[in-house]
Design an enzyme around this catalytic site. Structure first.
Site, PDB file in Angstrom:
ATOM      1  N   ARG A  26     -30.779 120.642  98.933  1.00  0.00           N
ATOM      2  CA  ARG A  26     -31.077 120.753 100.368  1.00  0.00           C
ATOM      3  C   ARG A  26     -30.492 122.034 100.960  1.00  0.00           C
ATOM      4  O   ARG A  26     -31.199 122.961 101.306  1.00  0.00           O
ATOM      5  CB  ARG A  26     -30.550 119.512 101.102  1.00  0.00           C
ATOM      6  CG  ARG A  26     -31.114 119.326 102.509  1.00  0.00           C
ATOM      7  CD  ARG A  26     -30.407 120.113 103.579  1.00  0.00           C
ATOM      8  NE  ARG A  26     -28.995 119.797 103.703  1.00  0.00           N
ATOM      9  CZ  ARG A  26     -28.158 120.465 104.475  1.00  0.00           C
ATOM     10  NH1 ARG A  26     -28.590 121.498 105.199  1.00  0.00           N
ATOM     11  NH2 ARG A  26     -26.869 120.156 104.525  1.00  0.00           N
ATOM     12  N   ASP A  27     -29.183 122.118 101.042  1.00  0.00           N
ATOM     13  CA  ASP A  27     -28.529 123.261 101.664  1.00  0.00           C
ATOM     14  C   ASP A  27     -28.754 124.531 100.855  1.00  0.00           C
ATOM     15  O   ASP A  27     -28.835 125.625 101.414  1.00  0.00           O
ATOM     16  CB  ASP A  27     -27.026 122.966 101.795  1.00  0.00           C
ATOM     17  CG  ASP A  27     -26.313 123.942 102.712  1.00  0.00           C
ATOM     18  OD1 ASP A  27     -26.989 124.684 103.440  1.00  0.00           O
ATOM     19  OD2 ASP A  27     -25.072 123.963 102.696  1.00  0.00           O
ATOM     20  N   HIS A 218     -16.570 121.203 103.367  1.00  0.00           N
ATOM     21  CA  HIS A 218     -17.764 121.964 103.003  1.00  0.00           C
ATOM     22  C   HIS A 218     -17.443 123.441 103.224  1.00  0.00           C
ATOM     23  O   HIS A 218     -17.571 123.956 104.336  1.00  0.00           O
ATOM     24  CB  HIS A 218     -18.927 121.506 103.897  1.00  0.00           C
ATOM     25  CG  HIS A 218     -20.246 122.127 103.576  1.00  0.00           C
ATOM     26  ND1 HIS A 218     -21.324 121.391 103.119  1.00  0.00           N
ATOM     27  CD2 HIS A 218     -20.679 123.404 103.640  1.00  0.00           C
ATOM     28  CE1 HIS A 218     -22.358 122.189 102.931  1.00  0.00           C
ATOM     29  NE2 HIS A 218     -21.993 123.432 103.254  1.00  0.00           N
ATOM     30  N   HIS A 220     -17.718 127.575 102.464  1.00  0.00           N
ATOM     31  CA  HIS A 220     -18.485 128.716 101.965  1.00  0.00           C
ATOM     32  C   HIS A 220     -17.503 129.754 101.427  1.00  0.00           C
ATOM     33  O   HIS A 220     -16.360 129.820 101.862  1.00  0.00           O
ATOM     34  CB  HIS A 220     -19.351 129.298 103.080  1.00  0.00           C
ATOM     35  CG  HIS A 220     -20.552 128.462 103.384  1.00  0.00           C
ATOM     36  ND1 HIS A 220     -21.778 128.997 103.659  1.00  0.00           N
ATOM     37  CD2 HIS A 220     -20.716 127.115 103.455  1.00  0.00           C
ATOM     38  CE1 HIS A 220     -22.658 128.025 103.892  1.00  0.00           C
ATOM     39  NE2 HIS A 220     -22.025 126.879 103.773  1.00  0.00           N
ATOM     40  N   CYS A 251     -26.629 129.752 105.343  1.00  0.00           N
ATOM     41  CA  CYS A 251     -27.071 129.091 106.575  1.00  0.00           C
ATOM     42  C   CYS A 251     -28.086 129.994 107.257  1.00  0.00           C
ATOM     43  O   CYS A 251     -27.752 131.126 107.623  1.00  0.00           O
ATOM     44  CB  CYS A 251     -25.889 128.825 107.516  1.00  0.00           C
ATOM     45  SG  CYS A 251     -26.413 128.104 109.086  1.00  0.00           S
ATOM     46  N   ASN A 260     -22.561 128.586  99.305  1.00  0.00           N
ATOM     47  CA  ASN A 260     -21.611 127.491  99.253  1.00  0.00           C
ATOM     48  C   ASN A 260     -20.686 127.648  98.043  1.00  0.00           C
ATOM     49  O   ASN A 260     -20.970 128.391  97.102  1.00  0.00           O
ATOM     50  CB  ASN A 260     -22.361 126.167  99.097  1.00  0.00           C
ATOM     51  CG  ASN A 260     -23.171 125.807 100.312  1.00  0.00           C
ATOM     52  OD1 ASN A 260     -22.620 125.527 101.363  1.00  0.00           O
ATOM     53  ND2 ASN A 260     -24.483 125.800 100.175  1.00  0.00           N
TER      54      ASN A 260
END
Length: 312
Positions: A26-27, A218, A220, A251, A260
């Site tokens: 997803r991300d 989460h 980065h 993002c 990430n």
């Protein structure tokens, strides 16, 4: 690929087990310039599950206009029948939730912001307005027996506002948890956090009654701090860490955000600390090499590169 594994040297006080919340499908893929075929996405998720990942965020039910890379959510989910991992999905609003529930989804996530600037850029709402929008979504999901995760972006810095006060993070986190979220994921969306900052935020959250057991982190890796920040969180009792296979993702609404934390880099560290994840690092690395081939570029993960240099 070699069978290299780190020497195991545990550190006292850390959790015995960490659940990795895999966000690559997803991300990771939502930030790719090209659209990955739905069949490749489904195979990616199956391979991640076969590598031992137990939570894999599959897709997002956002309007295709905003995230065209994930416009195939309705096609993808039925293709994952038989995958034993948990398969949460991101929903932006009530309409997204309805689409997810119609497909039998059992876990969802909503995506909020600690800062006004990012709430405006990402949701076209203020922080208060976004929480008001989430309230019925979370309530409906809970009534349906669906587990809800709340993402909080910009917990450590904002590209427009700069440093984010620790108290501001604690206030918004407490409000989001009070809506009924089962878990909160604290996002370092532009990768500016450092270990002391992480410790300060987690301490502030604890002071307003948000326990580490309800939190995920989460990070980065913009400034190479994601692993050190993760270790700081583990020392505070956090047991859920978001990561992306091969280091995919960023993002789309924060241009300074790079990838990430790579799941392979995380697993290497956790393996070395003697912390159980259930993940087979060799299979995971092979999966990221395979996906890198479909994307037409090498994985940015240092561990992937170290374990499979001849393939990259």
């Amino acid at each position: 690929m070699t069978d290299g594994l780190p020497m195991v040297v545990p550190e006292p006080g850390l959790p015995d087990r960490v659940r990795i919340h895999e966000v690559g499908p997803r991300d990771g893929l939502q930030n790719e310039k090209t659209v990955v075929p739905v069949e490749v996405k489904a195979e990616f998720i199956r391979r991640l599950a076969d590598a031992g990942l137990t939570t894999i965020e599959a897709t997002s039910f956002v309007h295709p206009k905003w995230v065209p890379q994930l416009a195939d959510a309705e096609q993808l989910m039925p293709m994952l029948d038989g995958v034993t991992a948990r398969l949460p999905v991101l929903v932006p609003n009530g309409r997204g939730l309805d689409r997810a529930l119609a497909l039998g989804v059992r876990e969802i996530a909503v995506f909020g912001s600690v800062t006004e600037s990012f709430a405006k850029a990402n949701l076209n709402r203020t922080v208060d307005e976004s929480l008001e929008m989430f309230a019925p979504v979370v309530a409906t999901a809970r009534e349906a027996g669906v587990t809800v995760r709340g993402y909080l972006s910009m917990c450590f810095g904002d590209p427009w506002e700069g440093a984010v006060p620790v108290g501001q993070v604690a206030r918004v986190a407490r409000r989001l948890l009070d809506l009924g979220c089962d878990e909160l994921s604290l996002g370092d969306t532009i990768g500016v956090a450092t270990p002391g900052h992480v410790s300060a935020v987690l301490t502030a959250l604890g002071a307003v009654g948000v326990p580490a057991e309800r939190l995920a982190v989460h990070f980065h890796d913009t400034y190479g701090q994601a692993l050190s920040n993760t270790l700081a969180a583990l020392r505070h009792g956090v047991r859920v860490v978001d990561a992306s296979a091969g280091g995919l993702g960023g993002c789309p609404y924060a241009k300074s955000a790079t990838g990430n934390l790579a799941t392979e880099d995380l697993v290497w560290m956790l393996d070395g600390l003697g912390i159980d994840t259930g993940v087979d690092l060799g299979r995971l690395t092979a999966t990221s090499v395979w996906m890198a081939g479909h994307l037409g570029r090498p994985s940015p993960s240092r561990t992937v590169r170290a374990l499979s240099p001849q393939e990259l």
